[in-house]
Design a protein around this motif. Structure first.
Motif, PDB file in Angstrom:
ATOM      1  N   THR A   5       1.074  -1.365  -0.061  1.00 44.80           N
ATOM      2  CA  THR A   5      -0.428   0.246  -0.216  1.00 44.80           C
ATOM      3  C   THR A   5       0.376   1.435  -0.142  1.00 44.80           C
ATOM      4  O   THR A   5       1.683   1.226   0.532  1.00 44.80           O
ATOM      5  N   ASN A  51       0.245   5.792   0.246  1.00 42.96           N
ATOM      6  CA  ASN A  51      -0.570   7.131   0.074  1.00 42.96           C
ATOM      7  C   ASN A  51      -0.099   8.190  -0.236  1.00 42.96           C
ATOM      8  O   ASN A  51       0.852   8.781   0.545  1.00 42.96           O
ATOM      9  N   ILE A 104      -3.990   5.158 -12.202  1.00 41.62           N
ATOM     10  CA  ILE A 104      -4.219   4.120 -11.148  1.00 41.62           C
ATOM     11  C   ILE A 104      -5.312   3.089 -11.815  1.00 41.62           C
ATOM     12  O   ILE A 104      -4.857   1.665 -11.383  1.00 41.62           O
ATOM     13  N   MET A 120      -4.906  -1.191 -12.674  1.00 45.39           N
ATOM     14  CA  MET A 120      -5.354  -1.467 -11.101  1.00 45.39           C
ATOM     15  C   MET A 120      -5.396  -3.353 -11.996  1.00 45.39           C
ATOM     16  O   MET A 120      -5.966  -3.559 -12.942  1.00 45.39           O
ATOM     17  N   ASN A 157      -7.675  -5.499  -5.233  1.00 44.87           N
ATOM     18  CA  ASN A 157      -6.450  -4.168  -5.272  1.00 44.87           C
ATOM     19  C   ASN A 157      -7.562  -3.243  -5.323  1.00 44.87           C
ATOM     20  O   ASN A 157      -8.689  -2.802  -5.562  1.00 44.87           O
ATOM     21  N   HIS A 158      -7.792  -1.253  -4.665  1.00 41.77           N
ATOM     22  CA  HIS A 158      -8.500  -0.329  -4.440  1.00 41.77           C
ATOM     23  C   HIS A 158      -7.607   0.833  -4.998  1.00 41.77           C
ATOM     24  O   HIS A 158      -7.099   0.817  -4.081  1.00 41.77           O
ATOM     25  N   SER A 159      -8.481   1.894  -4.872  1.00 47.67           N
ATOM     26  CA  SER A 159      -7.538   3.197  -4.755  1.00 47.67           C
ATOM     27  C   SER A 159      -8.452   3.687  -3.729  1.00 47.67           C
ATOM     28  O   SER A 159      -9.811   3.672  -4.285  1.00 47.67           O
ATOM     29  N   ARG A 175      -9.738   7.314  -2.294  1.00 46.12           N
ATOM     30  CA  ARG A 175      -9.557   9.002  -1.709  1.00 46.12           C
ATOM     31  C   ARG A 175     -10.509   9.257  -1.023  1.00 46.12           C
ATOM     32  O   ARG A 175     -11.888   8.883  -0.647  1.00 46.12           O
ATOM     33  N   LEU A 206      -5.216  10.160  -0.436  1.00 47.92           N
ATOM     34  CA  LEU A 206      -5.161   8.821  -1.895  1.00 47.92           C
ATOM     35  C   LEU A 206      -4.349   7.992  -1.589  1.00 47.92           C
ATOM     36  O   LEU A 206      -4.009   8.494  -0.895  1.00 47.92           O
ATOM     37  N   VAL A 263      -3.145   3.600  -2.487  1.00 51.72           N
ATOM     38  CA  VAL A 263      -3.653   2.660  -3.206  1.00 51.72           C
ATOM     39  C   VAL A 263      -3.845   1.473  -1.950  1.00 51.72           C
ATOM     40  O   VAL A 263      -2.640   1.190  -1.760  1.00 51.72           O
ATOM     41  N   ALA A 283       1.392  -0.275  -5.587  1.00 51.51           N
ATOM     42  CA  ALA A 283       0.984   0.607  -5.215  1.00 51.51           C
ATOM     43  C   ALA A 283       2.351   1.469  -5.237  1.00 51.51           C
ATOM     44  O   ALA A 283       1.733   2.705  -5.602  1.00 51.51           O
TER      45      ALA A 283
END
Length: 180
Positions: free
Chosen positions: A106, A108, A125, A129, A134-136, A138, A160, A162, A179
């Motif tokens: 990860t 940020n 992103i 991905m 997996n994700h981002s 915000r 933010l 990831v 990430a």
């Protein structure tokens, strides 16, 4: 909650930038870019607006911006306000976005840059991905004007993060640096 297809990423993030400063402090406005958005099971953006409130009326008013949004018509799914304990929200997130027995990488950042400057990175992103979970994430942070002198005293308007995730060691070489 609203779910948008990935093709609406720019509209969603522009709208978030516009309304961010006006979102009630009781709301934790979140946007998740994910390869498997809830309900559509395709790449998309989950706009989630948990609100802590003492009454349903107060909560509905705090998240009215979801119902009144000029981009609401672009959403594939819009849910009504659903009363839920924070412990249940955590359980749902653990199943959908933070499952057990997963390897993580990860990163940020705090961001104050204008949305036009951030959009190319967000699109990158989304386009690169790996598979879910997996994700981002915000968060609309909008910190208070001043904080006491403390370890968490440096903040910005947007946060933010990831989250790169995979389950098998044989994929370490493939995903361990996504990430970053």
């Amino acid at each position: 909650m609203q779910i948008f297809r990935q093709k609406h990423l720019e509209a969603v993030y522009r709208r978030a930038a516009e309304m961010g400063p006006d979102v009630a402090r009781s709301v934790e406005l979140q946007m998740l870019i994910t390869p498997k958005a809830m309900g559509i099971f395709k790449p998309g953006i989950e706009v989630i607006a948990p609100v802590l409130s003492t009454s349903r009326k107060e909560a509905k008013e705090a998240v009215r911006f979801i119902d009144d949004s000029p981009i609401r018509h672009l959403a594939s799914i819009t849910t009504p306000l659903i009363p839920m304990r924070t412990s249940h929200m955590s359980l749902v997130a653990n199943v959908t976005h933070f499952p057990p027995d997963v390897r993580w990488c990860t990163d940020n950042i705090w961001i104050d840059a204008p949305v036009n400057n951030v959009l190319p990175g967000l699109k990158h992103i989304a386009d690169t991905m790996p598979p879910a979970p997996n994700h981002s994430l915000r968060l609309n942070w909008q910190p208070a004007a001043s904080r006491p002198d403390m370890a968490f005293s440096l903040e910005s308007n947007n946060y933010l993060a990831v989250y790169g995730a995979w389950t098998r060691p044989k994929y370490d070489h493939k995903y361990e640096n996504w990430a970053t």
